[in-house]
Write a protein that holds these residues in place. Structure first.
Motif, short mmCIF file in Angstrom:
data_model
loop_
_atom_site.label_atom_id
_atom_site.label_comp_id
_atom_site.label_asym_id
_atom_site.label_seq_id
_atom_site.Cartn_x
_atom_site.Cartn_y
_atom_site.Cartn_z
N LEU A 38 0.86 -1.18 0.00
CA LEU A 38 0.00 0.00 0.00
C LEU A 38 0.89 1.23 0.00
O LEU A 38 1.78 1.37 0.84
CB LEU A 38 -0.89 0.03 1.25
CG LEU A 38 -1.58 1.37 1.55
CD1 LEU A 38 -2.63 1.70 0.49
CD2 LEU A 38 -2.21 1.35 2.94
N VAL A 39 0.65 2.14 -0.96
CA VAL A 39 1.34 3.43 -0.98
C VAL A 39 0.27 4.51 -1.09
O VAL A 39 -0.60 4.43 -1.96
CB VAL A 39 2.33 3.54 -2.16
CG1 VAL A 39 3.10 4.86 -2.06
CG2 VAL A 39 3.31 2.37 -2.17
N VAL A 40 0.33 5.49 -0.21
CA VAL A 40 -0.61 6.61 -0.23
C VAL A 40 0.15 7.87 -0.66
O VAL A 40 1.19 8.20 -0.08
CB VAL A 40 -1.25 6.84 1.15
CG1 VAL A 40 -2.23 8.00 1.11
CG2 VAL A 40 -1.96 5.56 1.62
N TYR A 41 -0.39 8.54 -1.67
CA TYR A 41 0.25 9.72 -2.26
C TYR A 41 -0.61 10.96 -2.04
O TYR A 41 -1.84 10.88 -2.01
CB TYR A 41 0.44 9.55 -3.76
CG TYR A 41 1.26 8.37 -4.21
CD1 TYR A 41 2.62 8.49 -4.47
CD2 TYR A 41 0.67 7.12 -4.42
CE1 TYR A 41 3.37 7.41 -4.92
CE2 TYR A 41 1.41 6.03 -4.87
CZ TYR A 41 2.76 6.19 -5.12
OH TYR A 41 3.50 5.11 -5.56
N GLN A 42 0.06 12.11 -1.96
CA GLN A 42 -0.64 13.39 -1.97
C GLN A 42 0.33 14.46 -2.46
O GLN A 42 1.52 14.42 -2.17
CB GLN A 42 -1.14 13.76 -0.57
CG GLN A 42 -1.97 15.05 -0.55
CD GLN A 42 -2.52 15.37 0.83
OE1 GLN A 42 -2.18 14.75 1.81
NE2 GLN A 42 -3.38 16.37 0.91
#
Length: 506
Positions: A38-42
């Motif tokens: 899981l990778v969360v980007y912003q």
């Protein structure tokens, strides 16, 4: 593939939540043959920041070669991981979730069972075909190394994807059942037989001549782990994996080294995940064979791969053409500046002095100016170290190791490090590049002191080389800005450039 996520206490289709935290947050759940991540980007769509990154070494492809199916233990571990990731996305108020699966799920006889479980949790999983995976990996490399020209190799647990890239485009792509987990099983049948099989597969590319003397770009956790071992062995001074380069002969050297090292010794390698250790020998063997067959000129590591390629694929051509280094440093610099960002103006203000710089240096100098105000909150005694840390170790792409040293040196000097090379510096960038970066830092330091970090003084003044003088021209109504501190910094820069300082009123 793309869903919007809502926070609920039970699995359900994702629905809009509203954006309460600035730019959208996007999560990618990568169901690979070796790991699930899981990778969360912003942040800016061209170079989004990573808010969270976690993997589960499920080993979905571990039993494919023998049973043709995902093992029960691997299946259970994957489902537990997917449930955790889903809950984390809810807690992080993620706006969009993209999930995809690769070789193990598409090839396993019970792959649909995992897809069904994923749907019940709340995912809409796209099963990538081999050539799709190859193209996304190649786009990821292009995203992080815009001038990439050569062969991209993405080694997963269940498959090997190869793609030819040039001019920002993916020209050809192939997928082979040569994942690191499968190589381990195939080698038990005899190394000579495996070599013949690999050569037979590679011959399908038709790259015997076309790929000769081109770089080979490494994508995938196993190959990145090999690069960390090489960095450790070669005493590489910069602990940044992206854009790390190795000579082709290092691949065979890694095969030999791994034959000598046990698990305990490998655990001492900085940044090397212990979960990758079991696959390293097979990854090294395959890499050695590939670069020898392709006649690669060098090996280049990419921290970007399929996930970043998926993001890159969905942005406009105009956005894709933006320089990722300048965009990333501009974003970070603006967030940490004292006043509305004047980084572009500072870069323009000092540019004329350095107009004779090589073309490749202009963007590094501007990147330094973009970060020209990032250390002002630090303790005054450690501002130089803070600037160095951000420049040298920042999560930048589109920049080489020597260029990172130049960026770090410019910021180190700008924030008070003086004209000395930063501790441990000068090992990647040559002396001329290092001295130039020091000059940039002195020029930035002068501009920041003159203007106090604001725009108007930079707009109303001009600095240039005239003969043997470094002339600073100031509008008459701003002449009082030329105080003792400014004069001192003017003199330091002039001396560095072999000139004499001159202030004139306009």
């Amino acid at each position: 593939m793309s869903k919007v996520l809502a926070k609920k206490d039970h699995p359900s289709p994702f629905v809009p939540t509203g954006n309460k935290h600035g730019s959208p947050r996007t999560a990618i759940v990568d169901i690979g043959s070796n790991s699930i991540r899981l990778v969360v980007y912003q942040g800016p769509v061209r170079v989004p920041a990573i808010l969270f990154n976690e993997k589960v070494m499920a080993g979905l492809g571990k039993e494919l070669s023998t049973t043709g199916a995902i093992g029960k233990e691997a299946m259970a571990l994957a489902v537990r991981g997917l449930k955790r990731f889903h809950r984390l996305c809810l807690e992080m108020e993620v706006d969009y979730v993209k999930s995809f699966a690769t070789a193990a799920v598409r090839d396993a006889s019970n792959g649909k069972e995992l897809l069904k479980a994923a749907r019940s949790i709340g995912y809409d999983v796209q099963v990538l075909q081999g050539e799709e995976e190859a193209e996304l990996a190649a786009l990821g490399v292009i995203s992080g190394i815009p001038d990439a020209r050569g062969i991209v190799g993405d080694l997963g647990g269940g498959s090997l994807e190869l793609a030819l890239v040039e001019g920002g485009e993916v020209l050809e792509r192939f997928s082979f059942p040569l994942g690191v987990l499968r190589v381990a099983d195939l080698r038990t049948k005899g190394q000579d037989k495996l070599k013949r099989q690999v050569r037979k597969m590679l011959k399908k590319t038709g790259w015997e001549k076309q790929a000769q003397a081109l770089p080979f770009y490494l994508v995938g956790g196993s190959w990145r782990s090999l690069a960390r071992l090489d960095m450790f062995d070669s005493h590489y001074p910069l602990p940044v994996i992206h854009n790390y380069e190795m000579e082709p002969r290092r691949a065979q050297r890694l095969v030999s080294r791994l034959a000598q090292l046990n698990r305990d010794k490998l655990k001492n390698v900085p940044g090397l995940s212990s979960s990758r250790i079991p696959t390293l020998k097979d990854a090294a063997w395959l890499l050695s064979m590939l670069v020898r067959y392709l006649g690669s000129s060098k090996m280049v590591v990419s921290a970007y791969g399929v996930r970043e390629g998926l993001l890159f694929q969905n942005i406009s051509k105009q956005e894709a053409a933006r320089d990722p280094l300048l965009l990333g440093t501009e974003e970070v610099g603006a967030a940490q500046s004292r006043f509305p960002a004047n980084s572009k103006l500072l870069g323009k203000w000092i540019a004329e002095i350095f107009s004779d710089d090589p073309a490749d240096w202009h963007r590094i100098r501007q990147a330094a100016c973009n970060l020209g105000d990032v250390a002002w909150r630090a303790n005054p005694n450690f501002r130089a170290e803070r600037g160095l840390e951000i420049g040298l170790h920042g999560n930048w792409v589109g920049i080489s190791g020597p260029e990172r040293e130049m960026l770090g040196q410019a910021l180190y000097t700008s924030f008070g490090g003086g004209t000395r090379v930063f501790p441990g510096g000068g090992k990647l960038a040559d002396e001329a590049a290092t001295q130039r970066a020091i000059s940039w830092g002195l020029a930035m330091r002068l501009g920041q002191r003159l203007s106090g970090g604001t725009r108007n003084p930079l707009e109303q003044t001009h600095i240039r080389k005239t003969g043997k003088k470094l002339e600073l021209t100031i509008k008459s109504d701003l002449i009082h800005l030329y105080g003792d501190a400014v004069a001192k910094r003017h003199g330091h820069l002039a001396n560095m450039l072999g000139l004499e300082p001159l202030m004139t009123a306009d």
